[in-house]
Motif scaffolding. Structure first.
Motif, PDB file in Angstrom:
ATOM      1  N   LEU A  51      -1.803  52.058 -22.236  1.00 59.33           N
ATOM      2  CA  LEU A  51      -0.375  52.132 -22.549  1.00 59.33           C
ATOM      3  C   LEU A  51       0.138  53.500 -22.126  1.00 59.33           C
ATOM      4  O   LEU A  51      -0.455  54.523 -22.481  1.00 59.33           O
ATOM      5  N   ILE A  52       1.190  53.500 -21.342  1.00 56.20           N
ATOM      6  CA  ILE A  52       1.853  54.745 -20.961  1.00 56.20           C
ATOM      7  C   ILE A  52       3.239  54.710 -21.584  1.00 56.20           C
ATOM      8  O   ILE A  52       4.040  53.833 -21.268  1.00 56.20           O
ATOM      9  N   ASP A  53       3.466  55.638 -22.502  1.00 57.26           N
ATOM     10  CA  ASP A  53       4.719  55.653 -23.273  1.00 57.26           C
ATOM     11  C   ASP A  53       5.026  54.255 -23.824  1.00 57.26           C
ATOM     12  O   ASP A  53       6.160  53.777 -23.789  1.00 57.26           O
ATOM     13  N   GLY A  54       3.966  53.601 -24.312  1.00 57.98           N
ATOM     14  CA  GLY A  54       4.119  52.321 -24.996  1.00 57.98           C
ATOM     15  C   GLY A  54       4.091  51.098 -24.102  1.00 57.98           C
ATOM     16  O   GLY A  54       4.062  49.972 -24.609  1.00 57.98           O
ATOM     17  N   GLU A  55       4.111  51.273 -22.792  1.00 58.27           N
ATOM     18  CA  GLU A  55       4.115  50.133 -21.867  1.00 58.27           C
ATOM     19  C   GLU A  55       2.723  49.951 -21.281  1.00 58.27           C
ATOM     20  O   GLU A  55       2.086  50.940 -20.879  1.00 58.27           O
ATOM     21  N   SER A  56       2.253  48.696 -21.192  1.00 59.29           N
ATOM     22  CA  SER A  56       0.937  48.475 -20.597  1.00 59.29           C
ATOM     23  C   SER A  56       1.032  48.624 -19.084  1.00 59.29           C
ATOM     24  O   SER A  56       1.934  48.080 -18.441  1.00 59.29           O
ATOM     25  N   VAL A  57       0.097  49.397 -18.554  1.00 55.34           N
ATOM     26  CA  VAL A  57       0.089  49.732 -17.127  1.00 55.34           C
ATOM     27  C   VAL A  57      -1.355  49.697 -16.644  1.00 55.34           C
ATOM     28  O   VAL A  57      -2.263  50.147 -17.355  1.00 55.34           O
ATOM     29  N   LYS A  58      -1.557  49.165 -15.438  1.00 54.18           N
ATOM     30  CA  LYS A  58      -2.886  49.228 -14.826  1.00 54.18           C
ATOM     31  C   LYS A  58      -3.062  50.660 -14.308  1.00 54.18           C
ATOM     32  O   LYS A  58      -2.379  51.068 -13.365  1.00 54.18           O
ATOM     33  N   SER A  59      -3.992  51.375 -14.922  1.00 57.43           N
ATOM     34  CA  SER A  59      -4.069  52.802 -14.627  1.00 57.43           C
ATOM     35  C   SER A  59      -4.657  53.092 -13.250  1.00 57.43           C
ATOM     36  O   SER A  59      -4.662  54.243 -12.820  1.00 57.43           O
ATOM     37  N   CYS A  60      -5.131  52.053 -12.547  1.00 59.84           N
ATOM     38  CA  CYS A  60      -5.573  52.248 -11.159  1.00 59.84           C
ATOM     39  C   CYS A  60      -4.401  52.104 -10.197  1.00 59.84           C
ATOM     40  O   CYS A  60      -4.565  52.288  -8.998  1.00 59.84           O
ATOM     41  N   SER A  61      -3.235  51.762 -10.735  1.00 60.12           N
ATOM     42  CA  SER A  61      -2.078  51.570  -9.857  1.00 60.12           C
ATOM     43  C   SER A  61      -1.084  52.726  -9.985  1.00 60.12           C
ATOM     44  O   SER A  61       0.030  52.642  -9.474  1.00 60.12           O
ATOM     45  N   VAL A  62      -1.509  53.782 -10.691  1.00 59.22           N
ATOM     46  CA  VAL A  62      -0.623  54.920 -10.964  1.00 59.22           C
ATOM     47  C   VAL A  62      -1.372  56.186 -10.582  1.00 59.22           C
ATOM     48  O   VAL A  62      -2.567  56.312 -10.858  1.00 59.22           O
ATOM     49  N   LEU A  63      -0.677  57.118  -9.965  1.00 57.36           N
ATOM     50  CA  LEU A  63      -1.290  58.426  -9.711  1.00 57.36           C
ATOM     51  C   LEU A  63      -1.255  59.260 -10.996  1.00 57.36           C
ATOM     52  O   LEU A  63      -0.303  59.146 -11.785  1.00 57.36           O
TER      53      LEU A  63
END
Ligand code: FES
Ligand code: FES
Length: 159
Positions: A51-63
């Motif tokens: 979770l990034i700032d409460g939103e689920s995010v695939k952390s391999c898709s973010v720098l």
């Protein structure tokens, strides 16, 4: 190198990172948060979900540099002194895991899913998890666990 600060599971970390470093690699190799795992190299499997700032995010898709200043929650922050997080309890009780490799991402996605839709139907749970793959194909148990978690959340069971 770029200097970034992220808050991960309640702790601030200021570090220098290569601009090309993916967030999942920064979490695992830079900060030792190896509970978040890599299951593919195509942004498909969802095992790396945080979770990034409460939103689920695939952390391999973010720098990592894109997460500068963000609050990140990982599977490692779920259990506390009072025991398992209710989503972990639900997965345990409803056999929502087999090998467990997809579980860190499934748990984090489930938390976000239930925050967005506190009373999901089974179809809505399946739709909400469609970015997370389970190679053990234990989907029925996972869906049952998320339904049970949503019900417990309804009763004030989330934290
Ligand atoms: S490792 Fe990120 S989606 Fe598979
Ligand atoms: S429990 Fe094995 S990949 Fe999901």
């Amino acid at each position: 190198m770029a200097r970034i600060t992220v808050n991960v599971d309640g702790m601030d970390h200021t570090t220098d990172v290569e601009p090309r470093t993916l967030l999942v690699h920064h979490l695992r190799e830079g900060l030792g948060k190896t509970g978040t795992v890599v299951g593919c190299d195509t942004s498909n499997c969802g095992a790396c979900t945080v979770l990034i700032d409460g939103e689920s995010v695939k952390s391999c898709s973010v720098l990592a540099v894109q997460a500068d200043g963000a609050t990140i929650e990982t599977v490692e922050g779920l259990a506390g002194p009072e025991g398992l997080h209710p989503v972990q309890t639900a997965f345990h009780e409803h056999h929502g895991l087999q090998c467990g490799y997809c579980t860190p991402g499934m748990l984090m996605r489930s938390i976000c899913l239930v925050r967005e839709n506190p009373s999901p139907s089974e179809d809505e749970v399946r739709e909400g998890l469609n970015g997370n793959m389970c190679r053990c194909t234990g989907y029925q148990g996972i869906v049952s666990a998320v339904m049970a978690y949503a019900e417990s959340a309804d009763e004030g069971g989330t934290r």
